[in-house]
Design a protein around this motif. Sequence first.
Motif, PDB file in Angstrom:
ATOM      1  N   VAL A  43       3.561   2.362   1.725  1.00  0.00           N
ATOM      2  CA  VAL A  43       4.510   1.285   1.417  1.00  0.00           C
ATOM      3  C   VAL A  43       3.778  -0.009   1.083  1.00  0.00           C
ATOM      4  CG1 VAL A  43       6.365  -0.163   2.336  1.00  0.00           C
ATOM      5  CG2 VAL A  43       6.358   2.306   2.800  1.00  0.00           C
ATOM      6  N   THR A  44       2.810  -0.374   1.916  1.00  0.00           N
ATOM      7  CA  THR A  44       2.065  -1.619   1.700  1.00  0.00           C
ATOM      8  C   THR A  44       1.239  -1.552   0.419  1.00  0.00           C
ATOM      9  OG1 THR A  44       1.889  -1.808   4.102  1.00  0.00           O
ATOM     10  CG2 THR A  44       0.546  -3.309   2.801  1.00  0.00           C
ATOM     11  N   ASP A  45       0.665  -0.401   0.144  1.00  0.00           N
ATOM     12  CA  ASP A  45      -0.116  -0.186  -1.077  1.00  0.00           C
ATOM     13  C   ASP A  45       0.747  -0.420  -2.307  1.00  0.00           C
ATOM     14  OD1 ASP A  45      -1.502   0.873  -3.278  1.00  0.00           O
ATOM     15  OD2 ASP A  45      -2.466   2.415  -2.092  1.00  0.00           O
ATOM     16  N   ILE A  46       1.905   0.234  -2.367  1.00  0.00           N
ATOM     17  CA  ILE A  46       2.787   0.115  -3.537  1.00  0.00           C
ATOM     18  C   ILE A  46       3.289  -1.308  -3.703  1.00  0.00           C
ATOM     19  CG2 ILE A  46       4.999   0.845  -4.515  1.00  0.00           C
ATOM     20  CD1 ILE A  46       4.501   3.609  -3.229  1.00  0.00           C
ATOM     21  N   VAL A  47       3.789  -1.891  -2.620  1.00  0.00           N
ATOM     22  CA  VAL A  47       4.336  -3.251  -2.696  1.00  0.00           C
ATOM     23  C   VAL A  47       3.234  -4.262  -3.036  1.00  0.00           C
ATOM     24  CG1 VAL A  47       5.423  -5.119  -1.378  1.00  0.00           C
ATOM     25  CG2 VAL A  47       6.244  -2.765  -1.124  1.00  0.00           C
ATOM     26  N   GLY A  48       2.110  -4.201  -2.317  1.00  0.00           N
ATOM     27  CA  GLY A  48       1.038  -5.174  -2.511  1.00  0.00           C
ATOM     28  C   GLY A  48       0.433  -5.122  -3.896  1.00  0.00           C
ATOM     29  N   ASN A  67      -9.404 -11.193 -13.920  1.00  0.00           N
ATOM     30  CA  ASN A  67      -8.237 -10.541 -13.342  1.00  0.00           C
ATOM     31  C   ASN A  67      -7.868  -9.238 -14.054  1.00  0.00           C
ATOM     32  OD1 ASN A  67      -7.829 -12.236 -11.173  1.00  0.00           O
ATOM     33  ND2 ASN A  67      -6.466 -13.610 -12.288  1.00  0.00           N
ATOM     34  N   ILE A  68      -8.484  -8.968 -15.204  1.00  0.00           N
ATOM     35  CA  ILE A  68      -8.349  -7.634 -15.801  1.00  0.00           C
ATOM     36  C   ILE A  68      -8.977  -6.608 -14.865  1.00  0.00           C
ATOM     37  CG2 ILE A  68      -9.060  -6.139 -17.715  1.00  0.00           C
ATOM     38  CD1 ILE A  68      -8.814  -8.516 -19.558  1.00  0.00           C
ATOM     39  N   PHE A  69     -10.097  -6.975 -14.267  1.00  0.00           N
ATOM     40  CA  PHE A  69     -10.732  -6.098 -13.282  1.00  0.00           C
ATOM     41  C   PHE A  69      -9.855  -5.945 -12.040  1.00  0.00           C
ATOM     42  CE2 PHE A  69     -14.646  -8.092 -15.283  1.00  0.00           C
ATOM     43  CZ  PHE A  69     -14.881  -7.019 -16.130  1.00  0.00           C
ATOM     44  N   VAL A  70      -9.161  -7.019 -11.666  1.00  0.00           N
ATOM     45  CA  VAL A  70      -8.265  -6.978 -10.512  1.00  0.00           C
ATOM     46  C   VAL A  70      -7.125  -5.986 -10.762  1.00  0.00           C
ATOM     47  CG1 VAL A  70      -6.568  -8.311  -9.194  1.00  0.00           C
ATOM     48  CG2 VAL A  70      -8.808  -9.305  -9.699  1.00  0.00           C
ATOM     49  N   ILE A  71      -6.550  -6.016 -11.972  1.00  0.00           N
ATOM     50  CA  ILE A  71      -5.485  -5.071 -12.319  1.00  0.00           C
ATOM     51  C   ILE A  71      -6.016  -3.644 -12.294  1.00  0.00           C
ATOM     52  CG2 ILE A  71      -3.991  -4.276 -14.189  1.00  0.00           C
ATOM     53  CD1 ILE A  71      -3.475  -7.143 -14.931  1.00  0.00           C
ATOM     54  N   SER A  72      -7.223  -3.454 -12.810  1.00  0.00           N
ATOM     55  CA  SER A  72      -7.838  -2.129 -12.816  1.00  0.00           C
ATOM     56  C   SER A  72      -8.055  -1.627 -11.392  1.00  0.00           C
ATOM     57  CB  SER A  72      -9.170  -2.179 -13.572  1.00  0.00           C
ATOM     58  OG  SER A  72      -9.795  -0.919 -13.611  1.00  0.00           O
ATOM     59  N   LEU A  73      -8.485  -2.511 -10.507  1.00  0.00           N
ATOM     60  CA  LEU A  73      -8.682  -2.142  -9.098  1.00  0.00           C
ATOM     61  C   LEU A  73      -7.350  -1.807  -8.446  1.00  0.00           C
ATOM     62  CD1 LEU A  73     -10.528  -1.865  -6.628  1.00  0.00           C
ATOM     63  CD2 LEU A  73     -10.308  -4.341  -6.271  1.00  0.00           C
ATOM     64  N   ALA A 246     -14.242 -11.228  -0.337  1.00  0.00           N
ATOM     65  CA  ALA A 246     -13.429 -10.672   0.750  1.00  0.00           C
ATOM     66  C   ALA A 246     -12.971  -9.252   0.415  1.00  0.00           C
ATOM     67  CB  ALA A 246     -12.217 -11.565   1.014  1.00  0.00           C
ATOM     68  N   VAL A 247     -12.653  -9.002  -0.861  1.00  0.00           N
ATOM     69  CA  VAL A 247     -12.281  -7.655  -1.301  1.00  0.00           C
ATOM     70  C   VAL A 247     -13.438  -6.689  -1.063  1.00  0.00           C
ATOM     71  CG1 VAL A 247     -11.784  -6.235  -3.343  1.00  0.00           C
ATOM     72  CG2 VAL A 247     -10.554  -8.378  -2.985  1.00  0.00           C
ATOM     73  N   ASN A 295      -6.047  -4.864  -0.480  1.00  0.00           N
ATOM     74  CA  ASN A 295      -6.447  -5.828  -1.502  1.00  0.00           C
ATOM     75  C   ASN A 295      -5.327  -6.789  -1.862  1.00  0.00           C
ATOM     76  OD1 ASN A 295      -9.026  -4.775  -1.613  1.00  0.00           O
ATOM     77  ND2 ASN A 295      -8.581  -3.411  -3.314  1.00  0.00           N
ATOM     78  N   GLY A 296      -4.095  -6.269  -1.953  1.00  0.00           N
ATOM     79  CA  GLY A 296      -2.965  -7.150  -2.253  1.00  0.00           C
ATOM     80  C   GLY A 296      -2.801  -8.226  -1.195  1.00  0.00           C
ATOM     81  N   ILE A 297      -3.058  -7.874   0.064  1.00  0.00           N
ATOM     82  CA  ILE A 297      -2.979  -8.841   1.166  1.00  0.00           C
ATOM     83  C   ILE A 297      -4.098  -9.881   1.030  1.00  0.00           C
ATOM     84  CG2 ILE A 297      -3.126  -9.131   3.671  1.00  0.00           C
ATOM     85  CD1 ILE A 297      -1.994  -6.273   3.907  1.00  0.00           C
ATOM     86  N   VAL A 298      -5.297  -9.417   0.677  1.00  0.00           N
ATOM     87  CA  VAL A 298      -6.445 -10.323   0.532  1.00  0.00           C
ATOM     88  C   VAL A 298      -6.177 -11.362  -0.550  1.00  0.00           C
ATOM     89  CG1 VAL A 298      -8.860 -10.469  -0.218  1.00  0.00           C
ATOM     90  CG2 VAL A 298      -8.156  -8.686   1.386  1.00  0.00           C
TER      91      VAL A 298
END
Length: 329
Positions: A43-48, A67-73, A246-247, A295-298
């Motif tokens: 749940v947290t993975d999908i939402v985040g 942030n292209i790398f962020v989307i890829s991650l 932090a990631v 990662n979404g939380i970070v």
Amino acid sequence: MSCSTVSCYKAELQGSNHTFPILYQPSAAVTILQASVMIFTIVTDIVGNALVILSVLQNKKLQTPSNIFVISLSAADLMVALYPYPLITHAILQKTWTLGHVQCKVTSIINGLSLTGSVYNILLIAINRYFCICHSNKYDKIYSMKNTSCYVFLTWIAIIALLLPMATTDTLQYDPRIYSCVFNITANMSLTLIMAAFQFIIPITIVLFCYLRIWILVIHVKYRIRQDSKQKLKPSEVRNLLTMFAVFVTFAICWGPFSFIGLVVGFSPTGKAPTVPDWLLVQSYFMAYINSCLNGIVYGVFNHNFRSEYKKIVLSPCTFLSKLLQKMF
């Protein structure tokens, strides 16, 4: 258990089309805990990660090459929440794998794709931050939006190519302790060493080198600022650096035990590999699973722009989606 290594379950994997024997019997409390961890992670993975991707699509300040790398991650993290993790959760509740050999193997391949994708996207992010801070005069030329998209595409091609030997050989075997097929590090030592080098040792070494050089420069610049005010780092660059670092730290903590076990067993002399306790193996896998939702939380904790977009999406989802659709169409 009379058998504690993955190779012991090879016969069960090859000889069953639907259900593998229940060779590992955790207590009811352990089963509930494991299932709860997986459900929370999914749940947290999908939402985040959905929030991360939507934030970048909506906010122009976030539409940068880095942030292209962020989307890829985020895509690497999302793929496991959408397919392998729900099936593994089902197996935990059933206390055995009931979905057949093919799906067991596919879940393992996608898990490997997500892991390798995470490692190499973290590598790309570290190199990006290195050029942004240590070689800023070259950054805009190297990291245009077009070039960055090309880097991501080529990296995913390399990731898939790296996983082909694992997917096409008999090294993915069922392990009832974690209710899924895993890479048997003792089945093919040459392949194990290659995977260890390219999946962990080489990329992580480069990441450490990049962040070491970055932090040395940051410390030097901060020291010089006390003497004169000519050389400064932009606050946005420092914030972005802290977020990406932090990631990496989160990834290292979550995947550290799993990677350490694999390296110790993989590099041990033939027949002299240490026996890994069941509890340690299971714990290392579940720590690795949890990383995909962090990662979404970070980003929300360390980056103001992401945090602001999260609030807009959560508090006014209809308005946000309406604006997003207008931009897209």
